[in-house]
Design an enzyme around this catalytic site. Structure first.
Site, mmCIF file in Angstrom:
data_model
loop_
_atom_site.group_PDB
_atom_site.id
_atom_site.type_symbol
_atom_site.label_atom_id
_atom_site.label_comp_id
_atom_site.label_asym_id
_atom_site.label_seq_id
_atom_site.Cartn_x
_atom_site.Cartn_y
_atom_site.Cartn_z
ATOM 1 N N TYR A 60 56.085 31.365 64.613
ATOM 2 C CA TYR A 60 57.150 30.384 64.843
ATOM 3 C C TYR A 60 58.489 31.073 64.567
ATOM 4 O O TYR A 60 58.915 31.208 63.414
ATOM 5 C CB TYR A 60 57.023 29.167 63.920
ATOM 6 C CG TYR A 60 55.705 28.435 63.944
ATOM 7 C CD1 TYR A 60 54.772 28.605 64.975
ATOM 8 C CD2 TYR A 60 55.362 27.557 62.912
ATOM 9 C CE1 TYR A 60 53.561 27.938 64.968
ATOM 10 C CE2 TYR A 60 54.159 26.869 62.912
ATOM 11 C CZ TYR A 60 53.258 27.076 63.932
ATOM 12 O OH TYR A 60 52.065 26.402 63.919
ATOM 13 N N SER A 157 42.047 29.771 62.096
ATOM 14 C CA SER A 157 42.616 28.866 63.089
ATOM 15 C C SER A 157 42.222 29.331 64.491
ATOM 16 O O SER A 157 42.224 30.542 64.762
ATOM 17 C CB SER A 157 44.144 28.852 62.940
ATOM 18 O OG SER A 157 44.745 27.960 63.832
#
Length: 327
Positions: A60, A157
């Site tokens: 991010y 993830s």
């Protein structure tokens, strides 16, 4: 309803069942026109409103989200909330390569700690699996970091069920994060029951389906090419129309609770026994404050079932994820 604290896997990390996803905090590579001041305000508003899990990632903003989260949380007691971040993206060649090499993951954790200005992470996730590293070896590197006190819980993830099983060969995995929403229910059949059976927490991302489940969209919609939503199948027919139709069943329930559609949908996840912590993202601080109010909503069993049934068609969807995983 006061929700009980959630324990992450077999660790001693505890958090509220509602967290905050921060891809719009400094994620300038994901969304256009983000302002740092808004991102800082988002995080502070979440913590001020009783949210106790902040979820960020290196990718991010290529570290910028972590820097902003670290700055924002500086005003709060570090032990009063849980902090999760993720890594696996290697840019050393100039291009993004997914890398789960133990040495690389160890470097990534140290770099994240520095950007976040903290000496421990409550959860560290391997963000995506690579093709070559044995999964249990990658997790083993995180276990060594846990023994050193740098991380408290081990996460993975975007791993398939088989990859999760490989990663958990030594029983070290505490939490799995992956896409799951009322529009993406593929994992209810296999992954989520396996996790529950093995005392592994499940944290869904994109629970509001990039805003589609908030009710803010009504007619046909399109996004500029630099907006991540332009690549998402949920915003294209026929899925888009089916999602809007399913939402009509939620509206009377929201009205009965004097709640928004988003709060009502979040309440459904909060009562879902297969979901541990739900982490909606937000672009504006008022969205974070509004999402936090979902903790006060208790759906009746009949209301829970009505919502579940309205989205039954999405249990068998073959659309897969909203976005393709990086190679």
């Amino acid at each position: 309803m006061t929700h009980e604290m959630v324990t992450i896997g077999k660790s001693d990390v505890q958090t509220t069942p509602l967290g905050l996803g921060t891809n719009a905090v400094g994620g300038y590579n994901l969304f256009p026109n983000l302002k740092d001041a808004d991102g800082l305000n988002l995080v502070k508003t979440g913590l001020d409103n009783g949210i106790q899990l902040l979820d960020t990632a290196f990718v991010y903003g290529l570290g910028h989200s972590e820097e902003l989260v670290g700055q924002a949380m500086h005003d709060f007691d570090r032990h009063s909330f849980a902090l999760a971040t993720k890594g696996a993206q290697d840019f050393s060649t100039g291009e993004q390569v997914i890398n789960n090499d133990p040495d690389f993951l160890t470097q990534q954790v140290d770099a994240s700690l520095k950007r976040l200005k903290t000496d421990y992470l409550d959860i560290y996730y391997i963000h995506f699996p690579d093709k070559q590293t044995p999964k249990a070896e990658a997790v083993g590197a995180l276990q060594r970091l846990r023994e050193q006190g740098k991380i408290r819980a081990i996460g993975i993830s975007n791993f398939s069920l088989d990859q999760v099983k490989d990663a958990n060969a030594d029983g070290y995995v505490d939490v799995v994060e992956d896409e799951f929403s009322l529009l993406h229910r593929d994992y209810e059949a296999d992954l989520m029951p396996y996790l529950k059976d093995h005392q592994i927490s499940f944290v869904p991302y994109l629970p509001l389906a990039s805003g589609l489940l908030t009710g803010k969209y009504a007619d046909a919609v399109s996004f500029p090419t630099d907006d991540i939503r332009s690549q998402i199948s949920d915003f294209q027919q026929p899925r888009y129309g089916q999602a809007l139709q399913a939402l009509t069943a939620v509206k009377p329930i929201a009205t009965a609770h004097q709640a928004t559609l988003a709060q009502t949908i979040l309440a459904w996840y909060l009562q879902n026994p297969l979901v541990s912590v739900v982490i909606p993202g937000a672009k504006h601080a008022d969205q974070v404050a509004a999402n936090a109010q979902a903790l006060a909503i208790t759906l009746t069993p009949a209301e829970y079932q009505t919502i579940d049934t309205a989205f039954t068609a999405f249990k068998t969807t073959t659309s897969g994820k909203s976005l393709a995983d990086p190679d």
